[in-house]
Write an enzyme that holds these catalytic residues in place. Sequence first.
Site, PDB file in Angstrom:
ATOM      1  N   ASP A  13      -0.497  -1.206   6.301  1.00  0.00           N
ATOM      2  CA  ASP A  13      -0.452  -0.706   7.669  1.00  0.00           C
ATOM      3  C   ASP A  13      -1.818  -0.460   8.257  1.00  0.00           C
ATOM      4  O   ASP A  13      -1.930  -0.071   9.399  1.00  0.00           O
ATOM      5  CB  ASP A  13       0.342   0.598   7.712  1.00  0.00           C
ATOM      6  CG  ASP A  13      -0.416   1.720   7.053  1.00  0.00           C
ATOM      7  OD1 ASP A  13      -1.185   1.438   6.124  1.00  0.00           O
ATOM      8  OD2 ASP A  13      -0.258   2.876   7.476  1.00  0.00           O
ATOM      9  N   ASP A  33      -6.035  -2.900   4.711  1.00  0.00           N
ATOM     10  CA  ASP A  33      -5.162  -3.922   4.129  1.00  0.00           C
ATOM     11  C   ASP A  33      -5.386  -5.288   4.758  1.00  0.00           C
ATOM     12  O   ASP A  33      -4.865  -6.283   4.280  1.00  0.00           O
ATOM     13  CB  ASP A  33      -3.691  -3.540   4.330  1.00  0.00           C
ATOM     14  CG  ASP A  33      -3.403  -2.141   3.841  1.00  0.00           C
ATOM     15  OD1 ASP A  33      -3.768  -1.861   2.692  1.00  0.00           O
ATOM     16  OD2 ASP A  33      -2.850  -1.354   4.600  1.00  0.00           O
ATOM     17  N   ASP A  83       0.864  -1.169   0.000  1.00  0.00           N
ATOM     18  CA  ASP A  83       0.000   0.000   0.000  1.00  0.00           C
ATOM     19  C   ASP A  83       0.902   1.221   0.000  1.00  0.00           C
ATOM     20  O   ASP A  83       2.122   1.097   0.051  1.00  0.00           O
ATOM     21  CB  ASP A  83      -0.973  -0.026   1.177  1.00  0.00           C
ATOM     22  CG  ASP A  83      -0.284   0.300   2.483  1.00  0.00           C
ATOM     23  OD1 ASP A  83       0.923   0.027   2.573  1.00  0.00           O
ATOM     24  OD2 ASP A  83      -0.941   0.802   3.386  1.00  0.00           O
TER      25      ASP A  83
END
Length: 780
Positions: free
Chosen positions: A756, A760, A455
Amino acid sequence: MESLLKDFEVEHKNPSEEALRRWRNAVSIVKNPRRRFRHVADLVKRSVAEKKKRSIQEKIRVALYVKKAALHFIDAAAAVGLPAEHKLSDEVRQAGFEIEPDELASVTRDHDIKALRANGGVEGIARRVSVSLKDGIHESSLPNRQKIYGCNRYTEKPPKSFWMFVWEALQDLTLIILMVCAVVSVGVGIATEGWPKGMYDGLGIILSVFLVVMVTAISDYKQSLQFRDLDKEKKKISIQVIRDGRTQKVSIYDLVIGDVVQLSTGDIVPADGIYISGYSLVIDESSLSGESEPVNIDEKNPFHLSGTKVQDGSGKMLVTAVGMKTEWGKLMETLNEGGEDETPLQVKLNGVATIIGKIGLAFAVLTFLVLTARFLVEKALHKEFTHWSSYDAFTLLDYFAIAVTIIVVAVPEGLPLAVTLSLAFAMKKLMYDKALVRHLSACETMGSASCICTDKTGTLTTNHMVVDKIWICGKAKAINNNNSEDILGLEISESVLSFLLQVIFQNTGCEISKDEDGQITIFGTPTEKALLEFGLLLGGDFDAQRKEFQILKVEPFSSVRKKMSVLVAFPEGRLQASCKGGSEIVLKMCDKFVDDSGKVANLSEEQKRNISDVINGFASEALRTLCLAFKDLDDTSEESSIPDFGYTLVAIVGIKDPVRPGVKDAVRTCLEAGITVRMVTGDNINTAKAIAKECGILTEDGLAWEATDLRSKTSEEMRSIIPNIQVMARSSPVDKHTLVTNLRNMFGEVVAVTGDGTNDAPALRKADIGLAMGKSGTEV
Ligand SMILES: Nc1ncnc2c1ncn2[C@@H]1O[C@H](COP(=O)(O)OP(=O)(O)OP(=O)(O)O)[C@@H](O)[C@H]1O
Ligand SMILES: [Ca+2]
């Protein structure tokens, strides 16, 4: 060799029960099963624990669903009698509380709405445990609460002592044989050679057995200490609570009864509790009851159970039961029972150890046979075949000992253990680099990853956000953060400034906490923080502004909606909705804007295009863009939801989030190692592209897509697109998950995911290796 090892193959992640059984059965020569299978899942224990877990879950389900139905029934029959008065023990009364621990725990555990009502609802309960719902508990009352209501800890198995390891090392079959040999040898030795000369051989064997046992036990014990440290590290989770009127972060183990806990999306509920307030709180109770259907928690269904997960929304709860008084506490015992799954390398080495073991055994038998044959032949040659002395028995025993010794030294029983040790060592090393590895196997799989999906926010970037640019009154301006006098560079009218501050302060998920010396700490996501800091920098007064209105409804930010909306009421009866979020998304909801002169004007198609250009301009400078908008509502009737059209655009902010130093090199290293790197982000496509270029992820011939466009593609089209995708923008948690699934299934890649945030989490769980980043560490 490969064919010999064919039974010793297991998958990296979630190996099938059948594979686990297969290799266990294929291990034929085991000297010390306890040691050999120490870091290997215990299938029997596991199935027992699984059964126990099921039965607890079933009980919870009955408590949650059947009882609720029954209660309705009783309610309907108006058979409402006040619950029996519980007598207060002196201990509780002296400590200043008015409710017994067990009674309090049962209210939430049994979803006993009647008992809750009889106690005066959440306010009543709060009074009984002497806490203010606004300011939380006093820190000084912590020991008292812990003494009477317990700590938020679960019973854990006591750690194994050193002597347990010695005992386990002694269970080695070959060592036992050697010891028997030693005893016999001592006996025979003394009989033939007399005291003390006859002792020496036997003593020698005993001494070496002692040495082997000690070395084994010490190294095993040290290893277990390491694992204990790692385990402790894994369990460090903190949560936001209000104590002494201030918001602060504490470890979940330090929670006590009466704590007011702030829950937000992605949190695991750390203790049983009662709902105080909240917005669209949706809870996933599947870990407890096994039911996959999420439930809404509100005034009507106000019970929070420990171990459940906040799927959406935010809220506050009052802790009513901790530790082993919760159902989760009981369930926790079954969770780690049976140990962790073994890794492919561990299994392979078990295979190797078995093969070598067989060879070793064959040689040992052969040696013994050859030696004995020679001995017998010599005896026959000397015609002493009928004549046996104790000396001969001694020789034969010696041969036997030699054979056993060959097995002791040749069979590498420690091999599978050695790999666990080295993986644990890798874990430790990674921990020094600030990476926490939850599963041993991850260290191993990491080496074989062929593709990384990362990400953007928080992983590639630092997550230290500041507002860098703003578009307001038709003009884009750079923010001069160092000069608070003149941050906007140009003057803007009072009325526009007040619009802006209103939207910023109304529409925030942040909490501000002031400590004694006036230092403020802002709790919230980095994006929200940046915006609020900007508001404060503009001279806004958060507390004063907040008092001017009352919040009626909040739709908290979620990665799916990519926006946050609130509805507030002013004392004069006026209602106002405000919205902030992903700029192209919010822009679609606007039909008016605040123009150059500070007046509200209609938004023409052309102006919309111009504004889009502004957004893209900000985004291509790698800024995260947010639109801030509001809408006046004159309708005072109880609207069911916050509207999503007809807003007036106030401003667009561009938030800077610099790339972490070293990311570019890291990406290059990965590419050189033949690993493809993809960025999967929830942010705007242009922002994503700009950052991806800066990190070296996006190349000339790579593709950048918006997840929304990908959703409609057939699997054939996907097959041709996916290999070239380098950036996927505006993705929801589900999009991230889908991409990982496709990469694994369609292309057989070993996928590592780094992320994080809660957005996700599904992808992290799906990946072969999930690398959760960030200081906070969302529980995945
Ligand atoms: N607190 C917030 N309020 C409103 N909108 C927000 C807020 N935070 C982020 N956004 C919007 O949502 C988008 C980010 O969505 P999301 O949370 O899915 O991704 P992320 O976690 O920030 O990024 P990544 O997936 O790269 O880590 C941002 O581009 C922004 O436009
Ligand atoms: Ca993120």
